[in-house]
Enzyme design. Structure first.
Site, short mmCIF file in Angstrom:
data_model
loop_
_atom_site.label_atom_id
_atom_site.label_comp_id
_atom_site.label_asym_id
_atom_site.label_seq_id
_atom_site.Cartn_x
_atom_site.Cartn_y
_atom_site.Cartn_z
N LEU A 197 79.69 31.44 110.92
CA LEU A 197 78.70 32.33 110.70
C LEU A 197 77.86 32.36 109.36
CD1 LEU A 197 80.28 35.58 112.53
CD2 LEU A 197 78.98 33.50 113.45
N GLY A 238 88.14 33.67 109.40
CA GLY A 238 87.68 35.08 109.58
C GLY A 238 86.38 34.92 110.20
N ASP A 239 85.25 34.02 109.98
CA ASP A 239 84.08 33.85 110.56
C ASP A 239 83.69 32.68 111.15
OD1 ASP A 239 83.90 32.72 108.23
OD2 ASP A 239 81.86 33.48 107.87
N GLU A 240 84.93 31.96 111.58
CA GLU A 240 85.06 30.66 111.91
C GLU A 240 85.40 30.49 113.48
OE1 GLU A 240 86.16 27.14 109.46
OE2 GLU A 240 86.58 28.76 108.13
#
Length: 334
Positions: A197, A238-240
């Site tokens: 993201l 986390g945002d992957e």
């Protein structure tokens, strides 16, 4: 009640599977349990050797022969269906004889076949103890089966939890580390999309982690909606995220899937009185199913393609090519 009547009543209690034979070997009385083997009541009046087939001793064909084997164990079976096996012993009585019968090792089948219970056997018959033991064993086995089912269910739930990202419900990195090597080992072709993201840290910093969690759940839904049941969708950081498109190696198809993901991820996510907006960068690597491929190299290729997307301005996708390996690693957190 006369003396003969007293004997019959006594025998019915002590030996509920006995028969009285007259002088020619005709059955004149049967104990109550034995009578259950002939619910139509057609036992009385039959000759003993017509109702039962005597297997041992051999050569017994008349009442005279029967009397000669008094006290010996008889091995016989019913002639009518079901042909239940029986054991017996004969003793002369008056002008005839009394034969006491039992089921022997066929007791469990007989209990089921004729719906017998403890009241159908003499109180001192060891059969009752065996039936209690069988019942207790059955109850214990049933309890054990149910316990095993619960334990198996708990094990499956624990394994599922260990391989699941609790926030999004997707598979986690541990699950991906388990699945990918097996797909490579089985030479299964697939396309791998590494999704990261853009601007997610800004959402967390300005609107709080609750807003960030809502965005992650939105992205998870987009990825699930962009995949099939036999594909793999995992949150690996986390945002992957990683999306494994099973059986698909066509670059155009993988590109269209990436474009759809990028478009849907960019849709603003309402949070309280504001909107949260992020974008997604995608790196694509393809495993054609070749033998001896490396999972680590495949992930490194996807990372390199993802870095190229970030470098090109984000919110885009890049298909890995060998020249991207020279780009070098970069921390990909916005």
């Amino acid at each position: 009640m006369d003396q003969n009547g007293d004997l019959v009543a006594t025998m019915d209690v002590l030996c509920p599977m006995h028969v009285h034979l007259d002088c020619v070997g005709r059955i004149v009385h049967a104990g109550p349990t034995l009578a259950k083997l002939y619910p139509d009541g057609d036992l009385i009046g039959q000759r003993f050797l017509e109702a039962f087939e005597l297997n041992r001793p051999h050569g017994v064909s008349s009442m005279e022969c029967l009397l000669q084997v008094q006290g010996k164990k008889l091995h016989l079976k019913k002639r009518s269906d079901p042909q239940t096996g029986l054991k017996g012993v004969l003793m002369p009585h008056g002008d005839g004889a009394i034969v006491n019968l039992s089921f022997g090792i066929s007791i469990l089948d007989a209990v089921r076949e004729y719906e017998l219970n403890a009241r159908d056997f003499a109180a001192t018959d060891l059969t009752i103890e065996m039936l209690y033991l069988v019942e207790a064993k059955s109850a214990a086995m049933e309890a054990s089966r149910k316990l095993n089912q619960r334990l198996q269910g708990a094990k499956i739930a624990a394994e599922e939890q260990a391989y699941t990202d609790t926030l999004t419900g997707l598979k986690n990195r541990r699950a991906l580390d388990y699945i990918l090597p097996r797909m490579v080992e089985e030479t299964t072709p697939f396309g791998l999309l590494h999704v990261d993201l853009d601007f997610f840290k800004e959402v967390n910093d300005t609107k709080g982690h609750a807003a960030g969690d809502l965005v992650l759940q939105h992205v998870a839904k987009v990825l699930v909606d962009s995949s099939r049941d036999d594909d793999v969708v995992a949150r690996v950081g986390g945002d992957e995220f990683v999306l494994v498109i099973n059986g698909t190696t066509d670059a155009d198809v993988l590109g269209r899937i990436s474009q759809r993901i990028i478009k849907e991820v960019e849709r603003p996510v309402p949070y309280k009185d504001s909107l949260c907006q992020v974008s997604a960068s995608v790196g694509i690597a393809i495993h054609t199913g070749e033998v001896g491929a490396s999972v680590d190299q495949l992930m490194a290729d996807a990372d390199a393609a993802l870095y190229a997307s970030k470098h090109d301005g984000r919110a885009t996708f890049t298909l890995f090519t060998p020249d991207l390996r020279d780009s070098g690693p970069l921390a990909l957190h916005s």
